[in-house]
Design an enzyme around this catalytic site. Structure first.
Site, PDB file in Angstrom:
ATOM      1  CB  CYS A 172      -0.865  -0.036   1.263  1.00 44.81           C
ATOM      2  SG  CYS A 172      -1.827   1.451   1.552  1.00 44.81           S
ATOM      3  CB  CYS A 205      -3.135   3.917  -5.284  1.00 41.71           C
ATOM      4  SG  CYS A 205      -4.419   3.025  -4.369  1.00 41.71           S
TER       5      CYS A 205
HETATM    6  N1  DGL Z   1      -4.063   0.595  -1.754  1.00 43.81           N
HETATM    7  C1  DGL Z   1      -3.724   1.764  -1.039  1.00 43.81           C
HETATM    8  C2  DGL Z   1      -2.493   2.471  -1.623  1.00 43.81           C
HETATM    9  O1  DGL Z   1      -1.692   1.848  -2.300  1.00 43.81           O
HETATM   10  C3  DGL Z   1      -4.743   2.822  -0.722  1.00 43.81           C
HETATM   11  C4  DGL Z   1      -6.195   2.635  -0.695  1.00 43.81           C
HETATM   12  C5  DGL Z   1      -6.864   3.420   0.424  1.00 43.81           C
HETATM   13  O2  DGL Z   1      -7.143   4.615   0.278  1.00 43.81           O
HETATM   14  O3  DGL Z   1      -7.093   2.786   1.464  1.00 43.81           O
HETATM   15  O4  DGL Z   1      -2.271   3.620  -1.399  1.00 43.81           O
END
Ligand code: DGL
Length: 266
Positions: free
Chosen positions: A77, A191
């Site tokens: 993430c 993301c």
């Molecule tokens: N998958 C997460 C990232 O790579 C973010 C998603 C969220 O906002 O929770 O930033």
């Protein structure tokens, strides 16, 4: 000391975005036992404050470490990594790999010198991103846009819901409408959810735009760190969700396509 052969690699995200990292990891380490953790009770991280994200991620990873003794943790993430990676590393014994917005490869790829970056609101405002820009793209133009709608659209898509085209259009307009946005030829998907929408984003930006994300690089880093270790999968790989994931059969089928045979609450 070597970890036991069945110790899992723990992949952590706020939701299902980290599956894009898992897909790359499977290519390199198909035999590695994996525990996928989605903190969906805290989703979306992108709309939280830095303090909320740091406390949440450090607390959860501490508890998960104690309970499951992973050989390595991957924060799959960008939002959590750009905010909490160094503090998590400070408090955990286990190696922790983070996710870095792929600005460096984008800078090597762009021909026009204009790069777009799509991330969450929390990621695009991070000083960490400023540092990457200064280090690798100082002679380029980097345009950033927060696209929280894409997180929702990716979550919904894995649950069998049609892609929200207005979220795609808003993300494209958010970059193209900035001064110089017409020249973007490379877009960083900062993301881990966003590669799940790559087909739609590519269609909307046009064939001349290329996309980069960090998943393959993270998988290579994990494989390198674990190159001397052995793997045994004693039970099927599973996912843990911190909240009600309300995905039903569609989500289960999607998880299965990533080799996740079972899911539970944590
Ligand atoms: N998958 C997460 C990232 O790579 C973010 C998603 C969220 O906002 O929770 O930033």
């Amino acid at each position: 000391m070597q970890p036991s052969s069945d110790a899992p690699i723990l992949l952590f995200d706020s939701g299902i975005g980290g599956l894009t990292v898992l897909a790359e990891l499977r290519r390199l380490l198909p035999g590695a036992p994996v525990l996928y953790v989605a903190d969906n009770a805290g989703l979306p991280y992108g709309e939280k404050t830095e303090a909320q994200i740091a406390a949440r991620v450090a607390g959860l990873l501490g508890r998960l470490s104690e309970r499951f003794a992973p050989r390595l943790i991957t924060i799959a993430c960008n939002t959590a990594s750009t905010i909490a990676l160094s503090s998590v590393r400070d408090v955990l014994q286990v190696p922790v790999v983070g996710t870095v917005p792929a600005i460096k490869p984008a800078a090597a790829l762009t021909r026009t010198g204009t790069i777009g970056l799509l991330g969450t609101a929390a990621t695009v405002r991070q000083a960490y991103v400023d540092q990457l820009e200064a280090e690798f793209a100082a002679d380029k133009r980097l345009l950033r846009h927060a696209a929280p709608g894409l997180v929702q659209a990716a979550e919904a898509r894995l649950r069998g819901v049609a892609v929200d085209e207005s979220a795609i259009a808003a993300a494209v307009a958010g970059l193209r409408d900035q001064p110089g946005g017409d020249s973007i030829d490379t877009v960083v998907l900062a993301c881990t959810h966003f590669p799940l929408l790559l087909d739609r984003l590519s269609q909307a930006f046009g064939a001349e735009v290329r996309f980069v994300d960090g998943a393959a690089g993270i998988a290579r880093r994990i494989a390198h760190l674990l190159e001397d270790q052995s793997f045994i999968r004693k039970s099927p790989d599973r996912a843990l969700f911190t909240g009600d994931h309300a995905g039903g059969a569609a989500l289960e089928a999607a998880l299965l396509s990533y080799g996740i045979e079972q899911n539970d609450r944590f």
